[in-house]
Design a protein around this motif. Structure first.
Motif, PDB file in Angstrom:
ATOM      1  N   THR A  20       0.828  -1.208   0.000  1.00 16.33           N
ATOM      2  CA  THR A  20       0.000   0.000   0.000  1.00 16.33           C
ATOM      3  C   THR A  20       0.861   1.256   0.000  1.00 16.33           C
ATOM      4  N   VAL A  21       1.945   1.246   0.756  1.00 20.80           N
ATOM      5  CA  VAL A  21       2.841   2.409   0.790  1.00 20.80           C
ATOM      6  C   VAL A  21       3.454   2.636  -0.588  1.00 20.80           C
ATOM      7  N   CYS A  24       0.825   4.020  -3.000  1.00 21.37           N
ATOM      8  CA  CYS A  24       0.577   5.449  -2.785  1.00 21.37           C
ATOM      9  C   CYS A  24       1.718   6.309  -3.314  1.00 21.37           C
ATOM     10  N   SER A  34      -6.720  13.075  -1.133  1.00 20.94           N
ATOM     11  CA  SER A  34      -6.008  13.760  -0.062  1.00 20.94           C
ATOM     12  C   SER A  34      -6.877  13.722   1.190  1.00 20.94           C
ATOM     13  N   ARG A  35      -6.255  14.021   2.310  1.00 24.72           N
ATOM     14  CA  ARG A  35      -6.950  14.029   3.601  1.00 24.72           C
ATOM     15  C   ARG A  35      -7.576  12.683   3.934  1.00 24.72           C
ATOM     16  N   TYR A  37      -6.601   8.083   4.031  1.00 27.87           N
ATOM     17  CA  TYR A  37      -5.593   7.046   4.094  1.00 27.87           C
ATOM     18  C   TYR A  37      -6.031   5.879   3.234  1.00 27.87           C
ATOM     19  N   LEU A  46     -12.726   7.905   6.257  1.00 29.15           N
ATOM     20  CA  LEU A  46     -12.387   8.414   7.590  1.00 29.15           C
ATOM     21  C   LEU A  46     -13.622   8.369   8.481  1.00 29.15           C
TER      22      LEU A  46
END
Length: 70
Positions: A20-21, A24, A34-35, A37, A46
């Motif tokens: 996932t990292v 991204c 944005s804002r 995860y 979120l």
């Protein structure tokens, strides 16, 4: 043996955990978000408390106290 079972249930290999990292970092699609995860290479929703400015302020202040910046 119990430790091995627990590790199998809760831990993933580094290669899988890093996917996932890496996604991204290199994905044009991920850059559109944005804002938030990502979980398993997908944007996650979120929860309401994560968007609450008052909660964010309390967390910031607590973090300042913990690292002696306040």
């Amino acid at each position: 043996m119990l430790v091995q079972v627990i590790m199998w249930m809760f831990f993933v290999p580094c290669e899988i955990g890093a996917q996932t990292v890496i996604y991204c970092a290199v994905s044009d699609e991920a850059a559109k978000h944005s804002r938030g995860y990502f979980v398993d290479c997908r944007p996650a929703t979120l929860r309401p408390f994560a968007r609450d400015a008052a909660v964010a302020k309390k967390l910031w202040e607590a973090s300042e106290r913990l690292v002696n910046l306040a």
